[in-house]
Scaffold this motif. Structure first.
Motif, PDB file in Angstrom:
ATOM      1  N   THR A 219    -149.064  30.118 -19.796  1.00  0.00           N
ATOM      2  CA  THR A 219    -149.051  29.352 -18.540  1.00  0.00           C
ATOM      3  C   THR A 219    -148.100  28.158 -18.565  1.00  0.00           C
ATOM      4  O   THR A 219    -147.878  27.545 -17.511  1.00  0.00           O
ATOM      5  N   ASP A 221    -145.006  25.780 -18.293  1.00  0.00           N
ATOM      6  CA  ASP A 221    -143.784  25.858 -17.491  1.00  0.00           C
ATOM      7  C   ASP A 221    -142.742  24.822 -17.898  1.00  0.00           C
ATOM      8  O   ASP A 221    -141.686  24.723 -17.266  1.00  0.00           O
ATOM      9  N   GLN A 226    -142.739  24.405 -24.354  1.00  0.00           N
ATOM     10  CA  GLN A 226    -142.719  25.783 -24.846  1.00  0.00           C
ATOM     11  C   GLN A 226    -142.090  25.856 -26.234  1.00  0.00           C
ATOM     12  O   GLN A 226    -142.605  26.550 -27.119  1.00  0.00           O
ATOM     13  N   TYR A 253    -137.269  34.687 -16.950  1.00  0.00           N
ATOM     14  CA  TYR A 253    -137.289  33.272 -16.558  1.00  0.00           C
ATOM     15  C   TYR A 253    -137.367  32.327 -17.757  1.00  0.00           C
ATOM     16  O   TYR A 253    -137.351  31.107 -17.587  1.00  0.00           O
TER      17      TYR A 253
END
Length: 272
Positions: A219, A221, A226, A253
């Motif tokens: 989840t 973003d 990340q 993405y």
């Protein structure tokens, strides 16, 4: 080329030499050749204008001195005759009785004697001061909970201070883990997210923390967060982590830097 006039004059030179100028001409020439006598003027005639200026300056200075002296004379106070008048005896017929006015201390003492209750008013400031201190103790703000500070959207520094307090406490329970997970996934400030990630990464031996990182990879973003989670995931052996890494690698993405880090982790774990 021969000049006939010049030739004629040279031939008849003697006829021209007998002519002499008149006496008037000689006198005028002598007068012009005499040097003109230099007439020396006296010092006062040469500097006549300077003399006038000096006299005027002297006159102005005298007028200024006179005015200053006159003002000083007017500024002097006349001799005080009050002492002399005080020394003169007062006639018996015109003497008036001396009235002694009561002072403020006397009037206060009189009021105190006539109204004993007034003495009690002196203790009022102390009572009010004690009441004020008691009110301050009662109105002392209660400490704000960690949940409230982590949810404070007005200041990122307040949220960072709350995370630092959690780190210094060295405690990790279900409530704190949930608050840090929410902050890592949803906070509006990247630095706050990374701070929550850093605190959670200190408890990788906890299976619940590993599950938090697995769900956060699915989840998250923020590319920077990340990357941080992928580096931490290299130290976790969890099925959910592996699936989340493959999902990031396949997603169009995902940032290129994040994909490179994911492939590096999978290669080190021999999962490609």
């Amino acid at each position: 080329m021969n000049d006939p006039i010049k030739k004629f004059i040279q031939e008849h030179r003697e006829a021209f030499d007998n002519l002499e100028p008149s006496a008037d001409v000689l006198e005028r020439l002598k007068a012009q050749l005499r040097p003109t006598p230099v007439v020396k003027k006296s010092f006062f005639k040469r500097y006549q204008r300077t003399n006038w200026l000096a006299a005027a300056s002297l006159l102005v200075g005298m007028i200024c001195i006179y005015l200053l002296t006159e003002r000083q004379g007017q500024g002097e106070t006349p001799p005080d005759n009050s002492l002399a008048a005080a020394k003169q005896p007062i006639p018996a017929a015109t003497a008036e009785p001396i009235v002694v006015l009561p002072t403020a201390a006397d009037s206060l003492a009189t009021r105190t004697k006539s109204h004993p209750a007034a003495n009690e008013g002196s203790a009022l400031p102390k009572k009010r001061e004690n009441l004020h201190v008691a009110d301050m103790k009662r109105t002392k703000p209660a400490p704000v909970s960690l949940a409230v500070r982590l949810a404070d959207s007005s200041s990122a520094s307040i949220r960072l201070a709350a995370i630092l307090e959690i780190e210094q406490s060295g405690k990790m329970d279900d409530k704190i883990r949930t608050m840090l997970s929410t902050t890592m996934n949803k906070d509006a400030n990247t630095n706050v997210r990374l701070a929550a990630l850093d605190v959670l990464s200190r408890y990788l031996q906890d299976a619940d923390v590993a599950a938090v990182f697995a769900s956060s990879l699915a989840t998250q973003d923020d590319p920077l967060v990340q990357l941080g989670i992928v580096k931490v995931a290299a130290q976790i052996d969890h099925v959910g982590i592996e699936e989340a890494l493959f999902a990031l690698a396949r997603s169009p993405y995902t940032f290129a830097a994040v994909k490179d880090e994911v492939y590096a982790v999978l290669l080190n774990q021999n999962k490609l």
